[in-house]
Scaffold this motif. Structure first.
Motif, short mmCIF file in Angstrom:
data_model
loop_
_atom_site.label_atom_id
_atom_site.label_comp_id
_atom_site.label_asym_id
_atom_site.label_seq_id
_atom_site.Cartn_x
_atom_site.Cartn_y
_atom_site.Cartn_z
N TYR A 1 1.06 -1.08 -0.14
CA TYR A 1 0.04 0.10 -0.08
C TYR A 1 0.91 1.23 0.18
CZ TYR A 1 -3.68 -3.31 1.34
OH TYR A 1 -4.75 -4.23 1.25
N TYR B 1 0.70 11.62 3.31
CA TYR B 1 0.50 12.29 4.39
C TYR B 1 0.79 13.79 4.36
CZ TYR B 1 -0.86 7.94 6.71
OH TYR B 1 -1.38 6.56 7.28
N ARG C 1 -4.61 6.58 0.32
CA ARG C 1 -4.08 5.25 0.23
C ARG C 1 -4.29 4.74 -1.18
NH1 ARG C 1 -7.79 3.68 2.76
NH2 ARG C 1 -6.72 4.03 4.92
N ASN D 1 -3.61 0.75 -3.22
CA ASN D 1 -2.96 -0.62 -3.03
C ASN D 1 -2.22 -0.94 -4.30
OD1 ASN D 1 -4.33 -2.50 -4.92
ND2 ASN D 1 -6.28 -2.16 -3.44
N LYS E 1 3.70 0.60 2.78
CA LYS E 1 3.33 -0.56 4.00
C LYS E 1 3.20 -1.73 3.08
CE LYS E 1 -0.43 -1.86 5.78
NZ LYS E 1 -0.22 -3.45 6.00
N ILE F 1 4.57 1.15 8.71
CA ILE F 1 4.41 2.14 7.62
C ILE F 1 5.99 2.65 7.60
CG2 ILE F 1 3.81 4.25 6.84
CD1 ILE F 1 1.06 3.70 8.29
#
Lengths: 116, 114
Positions: B33, B37, B50, B52, B95, B102
């Motif tokens: 992932y 931020y 996020r 994937n 991640k 993370i």
């Protein structure tokens, strides 16, 4: 709903002392993770706890320890403080692990620790 | 080993200009992932997006857009018509699916000048 709360927000300690930082997760969240963010760097993973068990540990010395309580709050303890431990310590909580982690992970505002 | 590289340490642009923040990641895992931020001066990490590893679709959310390219291991973030309130440090993160750690890049400090 209250977010992830951390206390204290700031503190100053002397080299060699011990410090305890506290984190209260979002209600219903059972996983807590701790990160250290040194000035000018990205956060670095320290620990993850889930259901009161340590689930992961980063590359930090044994002076760093943590625990999670039955109400899922957590403490991060650092012994024999060094100047290099000065950082923003972030706590994050999630409802669970794995998929529950991926889609519901929230950070607190952090505790800024200064070691002099 | 896993790694996230944000080559731009600091960027300054004038308000209303577009700006792109670069992110390159390294992993041999096939399931992972990627995150962005925002960290304002208050210190809290604000989740932005996020993605994937199986979803290479680009995403747009208001003035924000993200370009995920597995072929170049990049996950770049563009702010269109930047505003002073966009000034902050932005982190790209990775991640793996096999744990909940993370891995953050070093961040890009963005200054939007009025």
């Amino acid at each position: 709903d209250a977010g992830v709360t951390q206390s204290p927000t700031h503190l100053i300690k002397t080299r060699g002392q011990h410090v305890t930082l506290r984190c209260s997760p979002i209600s219903g969240h059972k996983s807590v993770s701790w990160y250290q963010q040194v000035l000018g760097q990205g956060p670095q993973f320290i620990f993850q706890y889930y259901e009161k068990e340590e689930r992961g540990r980063g590359n930090f010395p044994d002076r760093f320890s943590a625990r999670q309580f039955p109400n899922y709050s957590s403490e991060l303890n650092v012994n024999a403080l060094l100047l290099g431990d000065s950082a923003l310590y972030l706590c994050a909580s999630s409802r669970g692990i794995g998929t529950d982690f991926n889609y519901g992970y929230t950070f607190g505002s952090g505790t800024r620790l200064t070691v002099v | 080993a896993q790694k996230v590289t944000q080559a731009q340490t600091e960027i300054s642009v004038v308000e209303k200009e577009d700006v792109t923040l670069d992110c390159v990641y390294e992993t041999r895992d096939t399931t992972y992932y990627l995150f962005w931020y925002k960290q304002p001066p208050s210190g809290e990490l604000v989740f932005l997006i996020r993605r994937n590893s199986f979803d290479e679709q680009n995403e747009i959310s208001g003035r924000y857009s993200w370009n995920f390219q597995k072929s170049t291991s990049s996950f770049n973030f563009t702010i269109t018509a930047s505003q002073v309130v966009d000034s902050a440090v932005y982190f790209c993160a990775l991640k793996l699916n096999r744990d909940d750690k993370i891995i953050f890049g070093k961040g890009t400090r963005l200054h939007i000048l009025p």
